[in-house]
Design an enzyme around this catalytic site. Structure first.
Site, PDB file in Angstrom:
ATOM      1  N   ASP A  93      57.194  57.776  21.087  1.00  0.00           N
ATOM      2  CA  ASP A  93      55.910  58.241  22.087  1.00  0.00           C
ATOM      3  C   ASP A  93      56.313  58.347  23.281  1.00  0.00           C
ATOM      4  O   ASP A  93      56.626  57.415  24.008  1.00  0.00           O
ATOM      5  CB  ASP A  93      54.941  57.079  21.576  1.00  0.00           C
ATOM      6  CG  ASP A  93      54.493  57.121  20.307  1.00  0.00           C
ATOM      7  OD1 ASP A  93      55.269  57.821  19.397  1.00  0.00           O
ATOM      8  OD2 ASP A  93      53.501  56.562  19.990  1.00  0.00           O
TER       9      ASP A  93
ATOM     10  N   ASP B  64      51.414  51.902  14.533  1.00  0.00           N
ATOM     11  CA  ASP B  64      51.794  53.135  13.835  1.00  0.00           C
ATOM     12  C   ASP B  64      53.450  53.058  13.789  1.00  0.00           C
ATOM     13  O   ASP B  64      54.286  53.907  13.144  1.00  0.00           O
ATOM     14  CB  ASP B  64      51.381  54.515  13.905  1.00  0.00           C
ATOM     15  CG  ASP B  64      51.481  54.761  15.626  1.00  0.00           C
ATOM     16  OD1 ASP B  64      51.482  53.842  16.394  1.00  0.00           O
ATOM     17  OD2 ASP B  64      51.784  55.837  15.878  1.00  0.00           O
ATOM     18  N   HIS B  65      54.094  52.211  14.603  1.00  0.00           N
ATOM     19  CA  HIS B  65      55.513  52.152  14.742  1.00  0.00           C
ATOM     20  C   HIS B  65      56.266  50.913  14.219  1.00  0.00           C
ATOM     21  O   HIS B  65      57.549  50.773  14.048  1.00  0.00           O
ATOM     22  CB  HIS B  65      55.968  52.622  16.270  1.00  0.00           C
ATOM     23  CG  HIS B  65      55.796  53.790  16.691  1.00  0.00           C
ATOM     24  ND1 HIS B  65      56.665  54.504  16.763  1.00  0.00           N
ATOM     25  CD2 HIS B  65      54.310  54.455  16.849  1.00  0.00           C
ATOM     26  CE1 HIS B  65      56.068  55.810  17.249  1.00  0.00           C
ATOM     27  NE2 HIS B  65      54.853  55.823  17.280  1.00  0.00           N
TER      28      HIS B  65
ATOM     29  N   HIS C 258      58.271  50.368  20.037  1.00  0.00           N
ATOM     30  CA  HIS C 258      57.300  49.836  20.938  1.00  0.00           C
ATOM     31  C   HIS C 258      56.004  49.049  19.881  1.00  0.00           C
ATOM     32  O   HIS C 258      56.357  49.276  18.621  1.00  0.00           O
ATOM     33  CB  HIS C 258      56.519  50.933  21.809  1.00  0.00           C
ATOM     34  CG  HIS C 258      55.929  52.004  20.982  1.00  0.00           C
ATOM     35  ND1 HIS C 258      56.425  52.810  20.185  1.00  0.00           N
ATOM     36  CD2 HIS C 258      54.432  52.551  21.262  1.00  0.00           C
ATOM     37  CE1 HIS C 258      55.534  53.793  19.946  1.00  0.00           C
ATOM     38  NE2 HIS C 258      54.387  53.665  20.630  1.00  0.00           N
TER      39      HIS C 258
ATOM     40  N   HIS D 231      55.340  63.335  14.996  1.00  0.00           N
ATOM     41  CA  HIS D 231      54.269  62.398  15.743  1.00  0.00           C
ATOM     42  C   HIS D 231      53.033  63.116  16.025  1.00  0.00           C
ATOM     43  O   HIS D 231      52.337  63.183  16.915  1.00  0.00           O
ATOM     44  CB  HIS D 231      54.697  61.610  16.993  1.00  0.00           C
ATOM     45  CG  HIS D 231      54.040  60.690  17.204  1.00  0.00           C
ATOM     46  ND1 HIS D 231      52.895  60.580  18.094  1.00  0.00           N
ATOM     47  CD2 HIS D 231      54.040  59.285  16.722  1.00  0.00           C
ATOM     48  CE1 HIS D 231      52.300  59.250  18.365  1.00  0.00           C
ATOM     49  NE2 HIS D 231      53.011  58.438  17.513  1.00  0.00           N
TER      50      HIS D 231
ATOM     51  N   HIS E   5      52.893  49.713  19.211  1.00  0.00           N
ATOM     52  CA  HIS E   5      51.717  50.414  18.547  1.00  0.00           C
ATOM     53  C   HIS E   5      52.094  50.136  17.091  1.00  0.00           C
ATOM     54  O   HIS E   5      53.074  50.463  16.826  1.00  0.00           O
ATOM     55  CB  HIS E   5      51.531  51.727  19.125  1.00  0.00           C
ATOM     56  CG  HIS E   5      51.266  51.770  20.584  1.00  0.00           C
ATOM     57  ND1 HIS E   5      51.182  52.873  21.333  1.00  0.00           N
ATOM     58  CD2 HIS E   5      50.183  50.826  21.306  1.00  0.00           C
ATOM     59  CE1 HIS E   5      50.457  52.700  22.533  1.00  0.00           C
ATOM     60  NE2 HIS E   5      49.975  51.522  22.500  1.00  0.00           N
TER      61      HIS E   5
ATOM     62  N   HIS F 171      55.322  55.776  28.395  1.00  0.00           N
ATOM     63  CA  HIS F 171      54.378  55.725  27.559  1.00  0.00           C
ATOM     64  C   HIS F 171      53.180  54.843  27.863  1.00  0.00           C
ATOM     65  O   HIS F 171      53.551  54.256  28.959  1.00  0.00           O
ATOM     66  CB  HIS F 171      54.749  55.367  25.906  1.00  0.00           C
ATOM     67  CG  HIS F 171      53.694  55.554  24.882  1.00  0.00           C
ATOM     68  ND1 HIS F 171      52.691  56.684  24.787  1.00  0.00           N
ATOM     69  CD2 HIS F 171      53.291  54.836  23.817  1.00  0.00           C
ATOM     70  CE1 HIS F 171      52.096  56.560  23.730  1.00  0.00           C
ATOM     71  NE2 HIS F 171      52.421  55.508  23.351  1.00  0.00           N
TER      72      HIS F 171
END
Lengths: 318, 318
Positions: free
Chosen positions: A226, A83-84, A79, A284, A81, A156
């Protein structure tokens, strides 16, 4: 046919019944903290190396943990976000600087193509083949002779997919004594592993079931990026060898987990238990936690076979 | 007016004649290697903290070296090679997650706006004011009561700017004995530092030159981002307190330096020598070098006052 031949053939047979090795390069949540990097995982299937998510600094972690990431031909981004995926652009840039020529397959939300092209289009030394994840869809991303990869929707705050990796073990296992006993010629071994009977010169039919054992079940790794606690995930991850399920919080912060569409360690363990998986990995973590012992302890009260992963953690399934 | 009052006043006076503290968060070139991160520097001017370039992982380095980067209100991006800006998106994202509200000023090539907006526009909790660097232009980026920042073109494979940071020290320095001797009232001290004469009750004019020493020269830090050896840079960096000049290679690789528009350590030192700077810092090392001792030794043969910087290196000028 001597003993050495047998050694080779059985070795090949074993190789075809591949293993999976998972390495965690980053285990933290949205904010890097306490030396923990954001999400990145490497799944080594022997002939193929897969990358799952690529948070900022992943290429630095690859160096630290001696991952030869030039082997990666398939990257899966769960996805959008940061941090990914914020580390992907740097890794791609490095691959270009190292003059990579192999095609890279990128399974990701559609917007990522624009983000990459605006920055790197003219600099890439290799082709990226994009495979877009469709919102809310279950999709077969790869289905080869050896591997199968599924994407499935998770729950999510933005469109997010989990991934299920399967190493196919469709070939039957030769019975060493039986193929010797019936003097089956070497060239026919592969046919037997594929389920074909053998006919002798005298016309006698020897069933493949006599000459071989059934294949072992596929190896399976499921990655639940997530996600909130949601039992709709269970069918996708039932019986897998390893389940990675996020556990951003411990249960005293369940309200935060619900509000932000994340999970607690206990909730991750509940999914593992209900899905009857063999091994649960959690990660995570929120930056509020300096250590992750509490996450592991909490999960183990529900599902004993749990490990709270850390950067550099590695596990192999055969 | 007692001794304590004097202590306070002179302390304030000193504060207004600010210091500069430079911290190197990443000192490596295009490929992160040997534990060295890509370029990022923090220039702490006391009242303002500036960030110069922001390679991948810079926010991780900020945590490691305890830099309170929420204080940064001005970010300067020299050029659009990834090792100088890939970490910006992650840092901005973290600032948003931490609910920053202050405006951020971003001095950068125009394309960076699109790259940020496509990824973060809806997520930012604060405004970014963009100030675009114009190709090949010398530009005044800031000119306040306390600071001045110039951008100047350097000589690289794509449009690239260096930056010159000046801490203004325009105020004169009070002479403690003289202001006591002439019984100057406290409220008038600031006027004297600004160059105004004092008139006594009897109408006597006491010159500010009697009561104060001239201001110290401005503090200057020049950052010569990726650049080939080019004497056109010298006028911009003449006499600075600290010059950072890239030194990607040592001199046996001068051919590579020329071809790729980078510099050798010896070339960096030549610029420092010809520009009569006080202190030279070199960095932006190629990943081919495991250590940087050779860079420092090579530069010192030309310009003794050289330091080969490392991640976490810090230097203060008063």
């Amino acid at each position: 046919l001597n003993v050495d031949d047998f050694t080779i053939i059985f070795a090949v047979n074993q190789l075809e019944n591949l293993s999976m090795k998972l390495t965690i390069l980053g285990c933290n949540g949205a904010l890097p903290a306490h030396g923990r990097f954001p999400t990145c995982q490497i799944l080594d299937l022997g002939a193929e190396m897969m990358m799952i998510d690529c948070g900022e600094g992943s290429q630095i972690q690859m160096q630290k943990f001696a991952v030869r990431s030039s082997r990666v031909d398939h990257v899966f981004i769960s996805h959008m976000h940061g941090d990914h995926y914020f580390g992907l652009i740097g890794w791609l840039n490095t691959q270009a600087l190292m003059q990579r020529e192999k095609v890279l397959h990128l399974y990701c939300p559609e917007i990522l193509k624009q983000i990459i092209e605006i920055q790197l289009l003219e600099r890439l030394s290799f082709e990226i083949q994009y495979h877009f994840l469709l919102p809310n869809e279950k999709m077969v991303l790869m289905d080869t002779e050896k591997y199968k990869v599924l994407a499935f929707p998770v729950d999510h705050s933005i469109e997010t997919h989990g991934f299920l990796f399967e190493v196919k073990r469709e070939k039957r296992i030769l019975k060493k004594e039986k193929v010797q006993e019936y003097e089956i010629p070497k060239y026919y071994y592969r046919n037997i592993t594929l389920g074909k009977d053998y006919e002798t010169k005298d016309g006698e039919i020897i069933s493949y079931e006599v000459l071989s054992d059934p294949p072992k079940p596929n190896l399976k790794y499921a990655y639940c990026a997530d996600t909130a606690f949601n039992e709709n995930l269970i069918p996708y991850v039932t019986g897998v060898d390893i389940l990675f399920h996020e556990a951003t919080y411990t249960k005293e912060n369940v309200d935060k987990a619900i509000a932000r569409k994340h999970s607690t360690a206990e909730q991750a363990a509940l999914i593992a238990q209900k899905a009857g998986v063999k091994q649960l990995l959690i990660g995570h973590y929120s930056s509020k936690y300096k250590t992750t012992d509490a996450h592991e302890a909490e999960a183990k009260t529900v599902f004993e076979n749990t490990i709270a992963v850390y950067d550099g953690f590695s596990i192999e399934v055969k």
